[in-house]
Write a protein that holds these residues in place. Structure first.
Motif, PDB file in Angstrom:
ATOM      1  N   PRO A  99       0.824  -1.209   0.000  1.00  0.00           N
ATOM      2  CA  PRO A  99       0.000   0.000   0.000  1.00  0.00           C
ATOM      3  C   PRO A  99       0.859   1.260   0.000  1.00  0.00           C
ATOM      4  CG  PRO A  99      -0.648  -1.527   1.757  1.00  0.00           C
ATOM      5  CD  PRO A  99       0.681  -1.972   1.253  1.00  0.00           C
ATOM      6  N   LEU A 100       0.222   2.377  -0.240  1.00  0.00           N
ATOM      7  CA  LEU A 100       0.888   3.669  -0.186  1.00  0.00           C
ATOM      8  C   LEU A 100       1.496   3.881   1.199  1.00  0.00           C
ATOM      9  CD1 LEU A 100       1.259   6.277  -1.927  1.00  0.00           C
ATOM     10  CD2 LEU A 100      -0.747   7.195  -0.738  1.00  0.00           C
ATOM     11  N   HIS A 133       9.321  -0.077   7.525  1.00  0.00           N
ATOM     12  CA  HIS A 133       8.018  -0.725   7.680  1.00  0.00           C
ATOM     13  C   HIS A 133       8.101  -2.130   7.072  1.00  0.00           C
ATOM     14  CE1 HIS A 133       6.182   2.858   9.148  1.00  0.00           C
ATOM     15  NE2 HIS A 133       6.234   3.517   8.003  1.00  0.00           N
ATOM     16  N   PRO A 134       7.538  -3.129   7.743  1.00  0.00           N
ATOM     17  CA  PRO A 134       7.559  -4.504   7.217  1.00  0.00           C
ATOM     18  C   PRO A 134       6.343  -4.803   6.328  1.00  0.00           C
ATOM     19  CG  PRO A 134       6.744  -4.527   9.449  1.00  0.00           C
ATOM     20  CD  PRO A 134       7.037  -3.083   9.126  1.00  0.00           C
ATOM     21  N   LEU A 135       6.253  -4.099   5.185  1.00  0.00           N
ATOM     22  CA  LEU A 135       5.163  -4.250   4.212  1.00  0.00           C
ATOM     23  C   LEU A 135       3.847  -3.654   4.695  1.00  0.00           C
ATOM     24  CD1 LEU A 135       5.776  -7.932   2.990  1.00  0.00           C
ATOM     25  CD2 LEU A 135       6.834  -5.810   2.179  1.00  0.00           C
ATOM     26  N   SER A 136       3.838  -3.099   5.889  1.00  0.00           N
ATOM     27  CA  SER A 136       2.634  -2.510   6.460  1.00  0.00           C
ATOM     28  C   SER A 136       3.062  -1.353   7.353  1.00  0.00           C
ATOM     29  CB  SER A 136       1.867  -3.558   7.277  1.00  0.00           C
ATOM     30  OG  SER A 136       0.737  -2.981   7.899  1.00  0.00           O
ATOM     31  N   ASN A 137       2.382  -0.217   7.217  1.00  0.00           N
ATOM     32  CA  ASN A 137       2.826   0.967   7.954  1.00  0.00           C
ATOM     33  C   ASN A 137       2.142   1.148   9.310  1.00  0.00           C
ATOM     34  OD1 ASN A 137       0.408   1.531   6.726  1.00  0.00           O
ATOM     35  ND2 ASN A 137       1.057   3.471   5.816  1.00  0.00           N
ATOM     36  N   ASP A 138       1.690   0.028   9.892  1.00  0.00           N
ATOM     37  CA  ASP A 138       1.220   0.063  11.271  1.00  0.00           C
ATOM     38  C   ASP A 138       2.252  -0.585  12.198  1.00  0.00           C
ATOM     39  OD1 ASP A 138       0.966  -2.579  10.531  1.00  0.00           O
ATOM     40  OD2 ASP A 138      -1.135  -2.776  11.137  1.00  0.00           O
TER      41      ASP A 138
END
Length: 237
Positions: A99-100, A133-138
């Motif tokens: 994702p962005l 980020h590990p493929l996710s920015n949470d």
């Protein structure tokens, strides 16, 4: 379908790559990320997803404070001025499948990103740890240079560290110093699917006007019931 965050973390553990993970709300900028991990022992990074005119893609990963001049970088790659630009959003989902706001070197774990070139900031070598980020920015994970290289080697990517703030002269007797990092092949994005439920139907009808071949596009308009059978003829010569 690309790797998930959980699959990536499992892969890192499988290859005995050491990292620490820190969950936080979704963030889209380095400034927002800094609110949650900026006080920790590790450098923040910015990650650019770029393309050139021949549909070749690049990820540039640098320290947050490193200045990256795309015009200079384009010349150093042998692409000419303006050869690099930000990749379109659809390339995020089709090429690196994130994702962005989630572009990082970890994006290269996906098979669809095998032809993407990675340029790493040489200044990363001055830091003990840095966040990605590990493929996710949470979530942000921190790891050191050795473990980043170990990850890249595990997916068949040779780490390439570059002085991104250098501005060497490029000319007849001084070839582009980064030309070897240009991907060897272009990546073709698939055509977007046709919307069969579109409110307009298009049909090409060959006709002749003044004895010259012409193509007429008939557009059936369904904007209002009373115009349901109305046909507009658009003539292209």
């Amino acid at each position: 379908m690309g790797h998930t965050k959980e699959q990536l973390l499992s892969l890192l553990q499988e290859h005995e790559i050491e990292f620490s993970q820190h969950e936080h709300p979704v963030v889209l900028t380095v400034e927002a990320q800094a609110k949650y991990v900026g006080h920790m022992n590790g450098a923040l990074t910015k990650n650019l997803f770029l393309k050139d005119k021949k549909q070749r893609f690049y990820i540039v990963s640098a320290l947050a404070e490193t200045k990256v001049d795309l015009k200079v970088l384009s010349q150093r790659l042998g692409l000419g001025k303006g050869g690099l630009r930000m990749a379109p959003e659809e390339a995020l989902t089709e090429i690196i499948q994130v994702p962005l706001g989630c572009v990082t070197p970890f994006s290269l774990v996906n098979e669809s990103a095998r032809n993407v070139s990675l340029l790493l900031d040489q200044r990363l070598k001055t830091q003990e740890y840095y966040f990605f980020h590990p493929l996710s920015n949470d979530m942000s994970i921190a790891l050191n240079l050795h473990d980043l290289d170990k990850f890249l080697n595990s997916i068949g990517k040779l780490p390439a560290y570059v002085d991104l703030e250098a501005d060497p002269t490029v000319g007849k007797d001084q070839p582009p110093d980064l030309a070897g990092l240009v991907p060897s092949g272009a990546t073709v994005l698939p055509d977007p699917p046709e919307n069969k439920a579109s409110s307009q139907g298009h049909e090409k009808i060959p006709v002749s006007v003044n004895s010259k071949p012409t193509v007429v596009t008939a557009v059936k308009s369904f904007d209002a019931p009373e115009r349901r059978n109305h046909v507009l003829l658009r003539i292209r010569r």
